[in-house]
Design a protein around this motif. Structure first.
Motif, PDB file in Angstrom:
ATOM      1  N   SER A 154       0.813  -1.213   0.000  1.00  0.00           N
ATOM      2  CA  SER A 154       0.000   0.000   0.000  1.00  0.00           C
ATOM      3  C   SER A 154       0.847   1.263   0.000  1.00  0.00           C
ATOM      4  O   SER A 154       0.381   2.314  -0.400  1.00  0.00           O
ATOM      5  N   SER A 155       2.110   1.163   0.412  1.00  0.00           N
ATOM      6  CA  SER A 155       2.968   2.353   0.446  1.00  0.00           C
ATOM      7  C   SER A 155       3.941   2.386  -0.731  1.00  0.00           C
ATOM      8  O   SER A 155       4.843   3.226  -0.766  1.00  0.00           O
ATOM      9  N   TYR A 156       3.750   1.480  -1.684  1.00  0.00           N
ATOM     10  CA  TYR A 156       4.665   1.357  -2.812  1.00  0.00           C
ATOM     11  C   TYR A 156       4.110   2.019  -4.069  1.00  0.00           C
ATOM     12  O   TYR A 156       2.919   1.928  -4.348  1.00  0.00           O
ATOM     13  N   THR A 157       4.992   2.621  -4.841  1.00  0.00           N
ATOM     14  CA  THR A 157       4.656   2.992  -6.206  1.00  0.00           C
ATOM     15  C   THR A 157       4.669   1.715  -7.042  1.00  0.00           C
ATOM     16  O   THR A 157       5.575   0.890  -6.920  1.00  0.00           O
ATOM     17  N   MET A 158       3.638   1.551  -7.858  1.00  0.00           N
ATOM     18  CA  MET A 158       3.532   0.369  -8.709  1.00  0.00           C
ATOM     19  C   MET A 158       3.624   0.803 -10.165  1.00  0.00           C
ATOM     20  O   MET A 158       3.047   1.821 -10.557  1.00  0.00           O
ATOM     21  N   GLY A 159       4.333   0.029 -10.943  1.00  0.00           N
ATOM     22  CA  GLY A 159       4.505   0.388 -12.346  1.00  0.00           C
ATOM     23  C   GLY A 159       4.299  -0.788 -13.276  1.00  0.00           C
ATOM     24  O   GLY A 159       4.359  -1.948 -12.851  1.00  0.00           O
ATOM     25  N   TRP A 160       4.008  -0.468 -14.514  1.00  0.00           N
ATOM     26  CA  TRP A 160       3.954  -1.464 -15.594  1.00  0.00           C
ATOM     27  C   TRP A 160       4.993  -1.076 -16.644  1.00  0.00           C
ATOM     28  O   TRP A 160       5.074   0.104 -17.053  1.00  0.00           O
ATOM     29  N   PHE A 161       5.748  -2.048 -17.051  1.00  0.00           N
ATOM     30  CA  PHE A 161       6.726  -1.873 -18.112  1.00  0.00           C
ATOM     31  C   PHE A 161       6.475  -2.957 -19.157  1.00  0.00           C
ATOM     32  O   PHE A 161       5.770  -3.932 -18.897  1.00  0.00           O
ATOM     33  N   ARG A 162       7.057  -2.791 -20.324  1.00  0.00           N
ATOM     34  CA  ARG A 162       6.935  -3.827 -21.356  1.00  0.00           C
ATOM     35  C   ARG A 162       8.237  -3.943 -22.125  1.00  0.00           C
ATOM     36  O   ARG A 162       9.027  -3.005 -22.193  1.00  0.00           O
ATOM     37  N   GLN A 163       8.414  -5.129 -22.683  1.00  0.00           N
ATOM     38  CA  GLN A 163       9.613  -5.378 -23.466  1.00  0.00           C
ATOM     39  C   GLN A 163       9.260  -6.203 -24.691  1.00  0.00           C
ATOM     40  O   GLN A 163       8.779  -7.334 -24.566  1.00  0.00           O
ATOM     41  N   ALA A 164       9.473  -5.609 -25.841  1.00  0.00           N
ATOM     42  CA  ALA A 164       9.243  -6.302 -27.111  1.00  0.00           C
ATOM     43  C   ALA A 164      10.524  -7.009 -27.531  1.00  0.00           C
ATOM     44  O   ALA A 164      11.618  -6.632 -27.095  1.00  0.00           O
ATOM     45  N   PRO A 165      10.425  -8.029 -28.366  1.00  0.00           N
ATOM     46  CA  PRO A 165      11.617  -8.752 -28.800  1.00  0.00           C
ATOM     47  C   PRO A 165      12.655  -7.827 -29.417  1.00  0.00           C
ATOM     48  O   PRO A 165      12.334  -7.003 -30.274  1.00  0.00           O
ATOM     49  N   GLY A 166      13.881  -7.939 -28.938  1.00  0.00           N
ATOM     50  CA  GLY A 166      14.965  -7.141 -29.486  1.00  0.00           C
ATOM     51  C   GLY A 166      15.003  -5.698 -29.031  1.00  0.00           C
ATOM     52  O   GLY A 166      15.827  -4.918 -29.504  1.00  0.00           O
ATOM     53  N   LYS A 167      14.106  -5.349 -28.119  1.00  0.00           N
ATOM     54  CA  LYS A 167      14.052  -3.961 -27.640  1.00  0.00           C
ATOM     55  C   LYS A 167      14.283  -3.905 -26.138  1.00  0.00           C
ATOM     56  O   LYS A 167      14.154  -4.895 -25.436  1.00  0.00           O
ATOM     57  N   GLU A 168      14.609  -2.714 -25.665  1.00  0.00           N
ATOM     58  CA  GLU A 168      14.802  -2.513 -24.241  1.00  0.00           C
ATOM     59  C   GLU A 168      13.454  -2.425 -23.530  1.00  0.00           C
ATOM     60  O   GLU A 168      12.432  -2.105 -24.134  1.00  0.00           O
ATOM     61  N   ARG A 169      13.504  -2.721 -22.248  1.00  0.00           N
ATOM     62  CA  ARG A 169      12.285  -2.590 -21.446  1.00  0.00           C
ATOM     63  C   ARG A 169      11.894  -1.121 -21.374  1.00  0.00           C
ATOM     64  O   ARG A 169      12.737  -0.255 -21.128  1.00  0.00           O
ATOM     65  N   GLU A 170      10.606  -0.857 -21.573  1.00  0.00           N
ATOM     66  CA  GLU A 170      10.147   0.532 -21.587  1.00  0.00           C
ATOM     67  C   GLU A 170       8.977   0.741 -20.632  1.00  0.00           C
ATOM     68  O   GLU A 170       8.190  -0.168 -20.366  1.00  0.00           O
ATOM     69  N   PHE A 171       8.894   1.948 -20.153  1.00  0.00           N
ATOM     70  CA  PHE A 171       7.837   2.347 -19.229  1.00  0.00           C
ATOM     71  C   PHE A 171       6.488   2.393 -19.927  1.00  0.00           C
ATOM     72  O   PHE A 171       6.393   2.841 -21.076  1.00  0.00           O
ATOM     73  N   VAL A 172       5.459   1.940 -19.219  1.00  0.00           N
ATOM     74  CA  VAL A 172       4.094   2.008 -19.722  1.00  0.00           C
ATOM     75  C   VAL A 172       3.238   2.918 -18.847  1.00  0.00           C
ATOM     76  O   VAL A 172       2.644   3.876 -19.333  1.00  0.00           O
TER      77      VAL A 172
END
Length: 126
Positions: free
Chosen positions: A30-48
């Motif tokens: 409950s005190s944490y920031t939660m995030g979603w990221f994604r990573q496509a093949p051959g690409k770096e992980r990116e923020f969503v």
């Protein structure tokens, strides 16, 4: 042991919708920031998207603004990502992440997060 478990991925046609969920266990997030990221093949992980500890602030990548919505349910220790109007370029493995001490302005950096899930695959066909 802290765990983040994503679910809800799958195959969908362009223009369709999916709802991803991330269930947190092992501690109260409950005190944490939660995030979603994604990573496509051959690409770096990116923020969503990310959501502050109390849900009062949400942040989105420009590429998903107006299409994706992040939300959290503290009582269930879950965070969700509603994805509408999906495009083939949204195809990726989507990861849930959590961090208690996000510095201002750094919510969109993968290195800012300590806890990560194993990912759920989203495939959008054209």
């Amino acid at each position: 042991q802290v765990q983040l478990v994503e679910s809800g991925g799958g195959l969908v046609q362009a223009g369709g919708s999916l709802r991803l969920s991330c269930a947190a266990s092992g501690r109260t997030f409950s005190s944490y920031t939660m995030g979603w990221f994604r990573q496509a093949p051959g690409k770096e992980r990116e923020f969503v998207a990310a959501i502050s500890w109390n849900g009062g602030r949400t942040y989105y990548a420009d590429s998903v603004k107006g299409r994706f919505t992040i939300s959290r349910d503290p009582a269930k220790n879950t965070v969700c990502l509603q994805m509408n109007s999906l495009k083939p370029e949204d195809t990726a493995v989507y990861y849930c992440a959590a961090e208690s001490g996000i510095l201002p302005g750094s919510y969109d950096y993968p290195a800012s997060y300590y806890y990560w899930g194993q990912g759920t695959r989203v495939t959008v066909s054209s």
